[in-house]
Design an enzyme around this catalytic site. Sequence first.
Site, PDB file in Angstrom:
ATOM      1  N   MET A 108     -47.678   6.878  18.806  1.00 27.53           N
ATOM      2  CA  MET A 108     -48.817   7.110  19.698  1.00 27.53           C
ATOM      3  C   MET A 108     -48.394   7.609  21.067  1.00 27.53           C
ATOM      4  O   MET A 108     -47.391   7.177  21.613  1.00 27.53           O
ATOM      5  CB  MET A 108     -49.617   5.822  19.849  1.00 27.53           C
ATOM      6  CG  MET A 108     -51.007   6.097  20.356  1.00 27.53           C
ATOM      7  SD  MET A 108     -51.847   4.614  20.934  1.00 27.53           S
ATOM      8  CE  MET A 108     -51.197   4.490  22.582  1.00 27.53           C
ATOM      9  N   HIS A 144     -22.214  23.075  -5.765  1.00 21.48           N
ATOM     10  CA  HIS A 144     -20.804  23.472  -5.736  1.00 21.48           C
ATOM     11  C   HIS A 144     -20.420  23.997  -4.359  1.00 21.48           C
ATOM     12  O   HIS A 144     -19.426  23.583  -3.767  1.00 21.48           O
ATOM     13  CB  HIS A 144     -20.556  24.537  -6.808  1.00 21.48           C
ATOM     14  CG  HIS A 144     -19.149  25.056  -6.823  1.00 21.48           C
ATOM     15  ND1 HIS A 144     -18.771  26.188  -6.138  1.00 21.48           N
ATOM     16  CD2 HIS A 144     -18.031  24.561  -7.401  1.00 21.48           C
ATOM     17  CE1 HIS A 144     -17.475  26.381  -6.313  1.00 21.48           C
ATOM     18  NE2 HIS A 144     -17.004  25.410  -7.088  1.00 21.48           N
ATOM     19  N   ARG A 182      -6.515  17.354  -6.272  1.00 29.06           N
ATOM     20  CA  ARG A 182      -7.079  17.819  -7.554  1.00 29.06           C
ATOM     21  C   ARG A 182      -6.282  19.017  -8.018  1.00 29.06           C
ATOM     22  O   ARG A 182      -6.162  20.000  -7.284  1.00 29.06           O
ATOM     23  CB  ARG A 182      -8.532  18.231  -7.361  1.00 29.06           C
ATOM     24  CG  ARG A 182      -9.495  17.074  -7.261  1.00 29.06           C
ATOM     25  CD  ARG A 182     -10.834  17.570  -6.776  1.00 29.06           C
ATOM     26  NE  ARG A 182     -10.667  18.006  -5.400  1.00 29.06           N
ATOM     27  CZ  ARG A 182     -11.390  17.573  -4.371  1.00 29.06           C
ATOM     28  NH1 ARG A 182     -12.346  16.713  -4.571  1.00 29.06           N
ATOM     29  NH2 ARG A 182     -11.167  18.013  -3.155  1.00 29.06           N
ATOM     30  N   GLU A 238     -13.113   4.890 -12.535  1.00 32.27           N
ATOM     31  CA  GLU A 238     -14.370   5.620 -12.393  1.00 32.27           C
ATOM     32  C   GLU A 238     -15.273   5.428 -13.607  1.00 32.27           C
ATOM     33  O   GLU A 238     -16.428   5.822 -13.599  1.00 32.27           O
ATOM     34  CB  GLU A 238     -14.086   7.110 -12.169  1.00 32.27           C
ATOM     35  CG  GLU A 238     -13.142   7.707 -13.187  1.00 32.27           C
ATOM     36  CD  GLU A 238     -12.707   9.134 -12.853  1.00 32.27           C
ATOM     37  OE1 GLU A 238     -13.429   9.834 -12.132  1.00 32.27           O
ATOM     38  OE2 GLU A 238     -11.622   9.531 -13.326  1.00 32.27           O
ATOM     39  N   THR A 270     -15.558   6.985  -6.815  1.00 33.70           N
ATOM     40  CA  THR A 270     -16.908   6.419  -6.663  1.00 33.70           C
ATOM     41  C   THR A 270     -17.995   7.397  -7.070  1.00 33.70           C
ATOM     42  O   THR A 270     -19.097   6.964  -7.401  1.00 33.70           O
ATOM     43  CB  THR A 270     -17.125   5.935  -5.223  1.00 33.70           C
ATOM     44  OG1 THR A 270     -16.750   6.974  -4.326  1.00 33.70           O
ATOM     45  CG2 THR A 270     -16.289   4.704  -4.951  1.00 33.70           C
ATOM     46  N   ASN A 271     -17.724   8.702  -7.055  1.00 30.56           N
ATOM     47  CA  ASN A 271     -18.754   9.639  -7.528  1.00 30.56           C
ATOM     48  C   ASN A 271     -19.073   9.367  -8.995  1.00 30.56           C
ATOM     49  O   ASN A 271     -20.220   9.144  -9.361  1.00 30.56           O
ATOM     50  CB  ASN A 271     -18.278  11.094  -7.412  1.00 30.56           C
ATOM     51  CG  ASN A 271     -18.078  11.519  -5.975  1.00 30.56           C
ATOM     52  OD1 ASN A 271     -18.438  10.794  -5.056  1.00 30.56           O
ATOM     53  ND2 ASN A 271     -17.496  12.677  -5.778  1.00 30.56           N
ATOM     54  N   ASP A 272     -18.031   9.373  -9.818  1.00 33.56           N
ATOM     55  CA  ASP A 272     -18.260   9.182 -11.249  1.00 33.56           C
ATOM     56  C   ASP A 272     -18.644   7.747 -11.550  1.00 33.56           C
ATOM     57  O   ASP A 272     -19.446   7.494 -12.441  1.00 33.56           O
ATOM     58  CB  ASP A 272     -17.024   9.600 -12.048  1.00 33.56           C
ATOM     59  CG  ASP A 272     -16.992  11.111 -12.234  1.00 33.56           C
ATOM     60  OD1 ASP A 272     -17.867  11.777 -11.654  1.00 33.56           O
ATOM     61  OD2 ASP A 272     -16.118  11.607 -12.937  1.00 33.56           O
ATOM     62  N   CYS A 291     -11.490   7.457  -3.517  1.00 34.85           N
ATOM     63  CA  CYS A 291     -11.305   8.887  -3.304  1.00 34.85           C
ATOM     64  C   CYS A 291     -12.551   9.688  -3.651  1.00 34.85           C
ATOM     65  O   CYS A 291     -12.499  10.893  -3.779  1.00 34.85           O
ATOM     66  CB  CYS A 291     -10.098   9.413  -4.081  1.00 34.85           C
ATOM     67  SG  CYS A 291     -10.308   9.328  -5.856  1.00 34.85           S
TER      68      CYS A 291
END
Lengths: 912, 912
Positions: free
Chosen positions: B112, B463, B569, B783, B805-807, B869
Amino acid sequence: MARGKKRRYVYFFGGGKAEGKAGMKALLGGKGANLAEMTSLGLPVPPGFTISTQACAEYYEAGKRWPVGLKAEVDRALERLEKVTKKTFGYGDNPLLVSVRSGAAVSMPGMMDTVLNLGLNSATLEALIRKTGNERFAWDAFRRFIQMFGDVVMGVEHEAFEHCLDGVKEEAGVKLDTDLGVEDLKKVVARYKALYKRHTGEVFPEDPRIQLEKAISAVFGSWNNPRAIRYRELNDIRGLLGTAVNVQTMVFGNMGDRSGTGVCFTRNPSTGENKFYGEFLMNAQGEDVVAGIRTPEPIEALKKVMPAAYKKLYQIRGILEKHYKDMQDIEFTIEDGALYMLQTRTGKRTAAAAVKIAVDMVKERLIDRKTALLRINPNDLDQLLHPQFDPRALKAAKPITKGLPASPGAATGQLVFSAEAAEKAAAKGKDVILCRIETSPEDIGGMDAARGILTARGGMTSHAAVVARGMGKCCVAGAGTLRIDYKARKMSVEGRAFREGDWISLDGSTGFVYAGKIDTVDPKLSGNFATIMKWADQYRKLGVRTNADTPHDTEVAVKFGAEGIGLCRTEHMFFEGRRITSFRRLILVADTVKRLEAELAAEEDPKRRKAIAAELRGPRKQYDRALRELLPLQRRDFEGIFAALKGRPCTIRLLDPPLHEFLPHDVAGQREMAKAMGVTPEEIRRRVEELAEFNPMLGHRGCRLGLTFPEVSEMQVRAIIEAAANCKKKRIPVKPEIMIPLVGNVAELRLARERAEKVIARVLKERGLTKKQLPYLIGTMIEVPRAAVTADQIATEAEFFSFGTNDLTQMGCGFSRDDAGRFLGEYVKLGIYEYDPFQVLDTEGVGRLIETAVRLGRGVRKGLKLGICGEHGGEPRSIAFAHKVGLTYVSCSPFRVPIARLAAAHAALRES
Amino acid sequence: MARGKKRRYVYFFGGGKAEGKAGMKALLGGKGANLAEMTSLGLPVPPGFTISTQACAEYYEAGKRWPVGLKAEVDRALERLEKVTKKTFGYGDNPLLVSVRSGAAVSMPGMMDTVLNLGLNSATLEALIRKTGNERFAWDAFRRFIQMFGDVVMGVEHEAFEHCLDGVKEEAGVKLDTDLGVEDLKKVVARYKALYKRHTGEVFPEDPRIQLEKAISAVFGSWNNPRAIRYRELNDIRGLLGTAVNVQTMVFGNMGDRSGTGVCFTRNPSTGENKFYGEFLMNAQGEDVVAGIRTPEPIEALKKVMPAAYKKLYQIRGILEKHYKDMQDIEFTIEDGALYMLQTRTGKRTAAAAVKIAVDMVKERLIDRKTALLRINPNDLDQLLHPQFDPRALKAAKPITKGLPASPGAATGQLVFSAEAAEKAAAKGKDVILCRIETSPEDIGGMDAARGILTARGGMTSHAAVVARGMGKCCVAGAGTLRIDYKARKMSVEGRAFREGDWISLDGSTGFVYAGKIDTVDPKLSGNFATIMKWADQYRKLGVRTNADTPHDTEVAVKFGAEGIGLCRTEHMFFEGRRITSFRRLILVADTVKRLEAELAAEEDPKRRKAIAAELRGPRKQYDRALRELLPLQRRDFEGIFAALKGRPCTIRLLDPPLHEFLPHDVAGQREMAKAMGVTPEEIRRRVEELAEFNPMLGHRGCRLGLTFPEVSEMQVRAIIEAAANCKKKRIPVKPEIMIPLVGNVAELRLARERAEKVIARVLKERGLTKKQLPYLIGTMIEVPRAAVTADQIATEAEFFSFGTNDLTQMGCGFSRDDAGRFLGEYVKLGIYEYDPFQVLDTEGVGRLIETAVRLGRGVRKGLKLGICGEHGGEPRSIAFAHKVGLTYVSCSPFRVPIARLAAAHAALRES
């Protein structure tokens, strides 16, 4: 190996005493242990000794060398054998001849063959002639020995010996081996020896000790030949040390008209009838029975031919059954009127025989009920639950191809190539076999209408296989040699064509496909089968429910003893003609409706609100119309299922699969749908593409759908409760259990539950009922690993858990069931997983998730009802695990209900 | 609400005393709490009272009704206010006018607006005229009040009032509001009242108590207007009770030339410089400063205009900074020479300012180092790590479109539309922006060569976004209005075309895309920034590593303070020109090689063995050749990375993604590959189809690849150890850590490890090294949920765990990252997940899996090295969790290393 304590490798039996016994199968192999046991029982067993499986294991550990001490023990055992038999090995007037046989703890027909007559050489041959006065017999024994030794021990090709033999027969102008005279046989022996030398580079060993050493080594070696390895793989035989070697004094069934040999079962292994069963051949050796050149006679005939031997044998039959308390498979030889026992073991039997024998033996007070139950392999019951080909009719039939035995049972019918054709033909009362390259959810109706299903592609877990097993319908899947032409409505197998309407027969238990009609016989579930089931129910602690989606499946399952439905999948109900159209209409507009509703909710500007509302009107109308059309259809489904259950509980899972599974993925189907919806095919294609997912397994499905499209869940919940209310009115008791799928987070369940309860309250009010009058439960699947590890939170909102072990395995192990075939086979071979985790529950890993969920769930809600509703619910090893961790019930496809009942009893009995 | 104890809703401040204080923000809102605090400090604050947020919460609980007792408390506070100010509310010669303002615990500009001059009516208007002797001022105050009240409280459209005002101005022939005379203003008031009645159906309320009641209710109501809800959603504001309402005596900055108003910061909020900073307007009310009609003057100018007031204000600046120990954002009004403080709060600042202020205040001994660290939001550091547009250059620029701020930083360059063009142009020293519909792994080279990346499709986790963040490269993703034509090498935005070579600029922190060239300024990592980082390192307990795949990324990360590589990777290395050809050749024959090898192993027949061996020869040669080509390239990669690390540890993950990711999926690419391989395009297409998976996330990847194609892993292990040996020779210390991905079962790791160790032993022997001379570790990713719950078994084979932790989120929650966008947004809105679990680690669920793995893993291997990772490794909330559960380190993209260092320090400081 305990330090200081000398290991023993050789176990002697003979003269009424034995160093081994039946309980030492792991060490002596089945054959060796039972020869020892029979010796101790005082039965006439030719003396001998067994070299242990441990020796075999150490042979491999030492790089294929005999373990230290073995040679000396064998020598001592030979000495002892000479003493007991009063014969001498390799010399003297009464030469000792022995047989050498492999024998692992588990019978393995793929392993080494037997070597008979070992110990013969020029010297002992002469002695044998003198002793038996039968020159022909002796020379024949010698030529047989050289041939077996050359083939089995030294790897000389069998055909070379046969070729040699044929040559002599030709020269002698005779047709049968038995027509050869002494001189002919001498010629054979000479040529065999030359052949042996040519192939092995060595002279045939005259020294019987060298013969024996080579034979024993060959048996050890046979343990790891490719055939044996493959056999163990195929038959899931693990954890054995190796093979034992049995060296036993020869007795001759081919020594004349007062000699013979035979194989018997103490009861009929095919029917279980308590009647001595078997066959024999006079003047023959064991291999002659197997070879099938002469036709053996039934065992009763022996009574007339040699009454004394028969009487003795019949006595022994009784002794063995009383001693082993189980049906025995025995081998015997009669040498010059004297009966010798060469083997006894628990007899293999059909499932029908297993059931009858178990029940009979309880009646005969040979065994108790617990033992009777444990005697029957739950998986074998499957044979009894499905139609089978009439064995007489089958004899004449030759398979045209073989696929995977995807769902058991036999079926015969006329070929059709589409679900639609199957339904039409079935409606006219025809028996049909549905043949497809592969099946998809659209084919459900046709699969249901068909007698059996045949596919050219897909494995044991393909759509056709899974659905057929669920329906208890015969299915042969992935018959790769089939070429199917939908347009021409024909299929061909290696050049042979079959058209729509042609008769064909499938055996889903073997995978064989036959041309033509073969009569089938229906299973009988009464009598002994019913007795076994009754006993199983007495001992088991686990409940057994079924996975069923239709009233028909439910009726079948109840007949099989299901105590309720553990998984009623509602999605299959959407695939029928009219409803799929309704549902597809809903899918077409669902996202648009949701998007516009969200925009409307966020918009403050009145003018723009009006515009959005106008845009929303059309799609919303379609959406609501679809739901209105689906409600009465779903309600009717549930009414039918409730009626079939007669008051048993029914767990109904709300819509689970992703929406794209309901849309046609082929151009023709899309065109058809477009026509039905009044939109362009392009629009359908776009919608299909929009809904496509990279990993549908982990996508927009389960409660995620229900939460984003709550009206669908609400329609389903309304249908369930209205159906329950209608049944109640007709005085049919009902116990609905609403199951929210794919919950990973308690908040999902809380929301879904709140929304469901609002609908239920509304329906109850409309029907003037209270919650007490129409009790229901709301619970969830535990199939997402997150749900398992937060089960304490989830249990605060769930009145029951049902473990969806298929998906829990997929997510827990990270295996896509549709793709894992590419490496899971190799994984099982490498021993990474003991079994395919989609077939046998991975108790080590997925099992830990289940145990965690059980502990956490029951920790906050005592007595939480827990079940398994994945395909593991019907698999005995997995059922044992379910019992161990204290689940309330397992749920499986109708045709596995009896298996589950027995397996649950096994689990309870094994525990105590 | 505690029973019996009366709850209090109203907190008074004035006359040097206050019932509230700064610490009561949750109850009084930020504004109210600080007004109370300033009052207690003896600063000149116009008296007033604050209605608590609790009252607001109860207002909603009671269905938008005032809680019982609030009315009476407000009345008592008004009485007290009258006493302190010696004014009367709604009557009398010295009428009390008040402002009514909302004020939540967290500043929410979307809520407000303010209502000023409340208390005016016909009677008090006259009194105001008498008291001030300024009729125009009084009428102007009244018309402003009606307008604000009508608009803000009653929802009469703002434009209607403006339209009305414009009418009077037109009639009076004037342009500015200030040119209106008293009579004009009277006319305005009359028309406003009519307008008010027309729109609300009510007469404008004369009773100030009704005015006040309505205004307070309106403030309560504003808490849940769509704008406010949306603001809270967007800014992630949760857990608040509601808004407080501040009712405060009016002071007038527009009462003449000795009045004014202004806004200041106690230090420069943009640079952090310790210099009084702000601006003011004479004869104006607060909204005039904001409205921007008149240009305010810098605060120093006040020194000349009103030296006494300035001196007082300057003093107060000092008092407030000493008291709050932080930079303050203050508002003041001067009424007829007297200074009043209307607000103080912690000032918002840029990241650069935050760093400078924190360091300066430590130097000034205002705060300690811990406080300084906690003052800086780790995520804000991101601003300091990337190039930014020169603010002066940016002023002139207008965005042509907006996409998602996918990877921060600013970039300017010439447009190119293919990776190839990007690489070529960059090789010539050109700055380029790579513009693609979406990117794929084949574009990596071009992305690396470009200054920035622009895509038309894809989200924050596409990606392009993920790779760009990893590279620390600016990226604007999913700019949906772009139309890109690869063939014509141009793009268009709403009709405006841009061709290859045109200059364009991207702001990856905001998502804006600009036409033309905009200068950028590079970040400085020295000075105060370095000081803060040094302090952070003193307090943090977590190690910070980086995810880097190239020597260049490694160098950047080391510069940013990375203590090693937590995830290297290896798959990205396969995408460069020559090697992708080699690898594709390997993929083409891999299955054939494996199939034939298996057949050969199982075959006994020598003739058939020969035939299989012959068939195997060609493919095997290709397979081996590819591996031979890849080995030196991989080795060189690792050598470069080891060199950049200078002895820091380096965790290298063996090949992870499924093979089909390496094959071209478009027709042109397949044709090209076919040409390079010397096969038909059909063959390539078939291979691509063979490798397609239903759920690639759960498919044939990670160690599953390594176990089925061991030669690839062996080549990689060899490359790692040879590279290490080469570095060692050059006296570069190395600490390789080999990481086996996607392990779910200890047996997988055991096998992979055994195979790796065989290769290592061989290489060490070749190089004449011992294991001690070249120490290495072998460990695994955690994972797969199964790995987490069987971590006790896995730790027996793993020397370290790295949580992917992604997978783990994908499998643990059952969310496909590529698909979850469809419902995750709604899930966060519904509160099912507090945050998107792919952005902030789901500590409740996935966290439990991690905790379990930590407990089980360390249970069998004390001091087991543990890291994260996944992308969560650079996210502060997730880092706090990693600290809490005792991980050894987190690993994140190079540009997030400083953020992680600070976040780790925060976690450690917050714990103690």
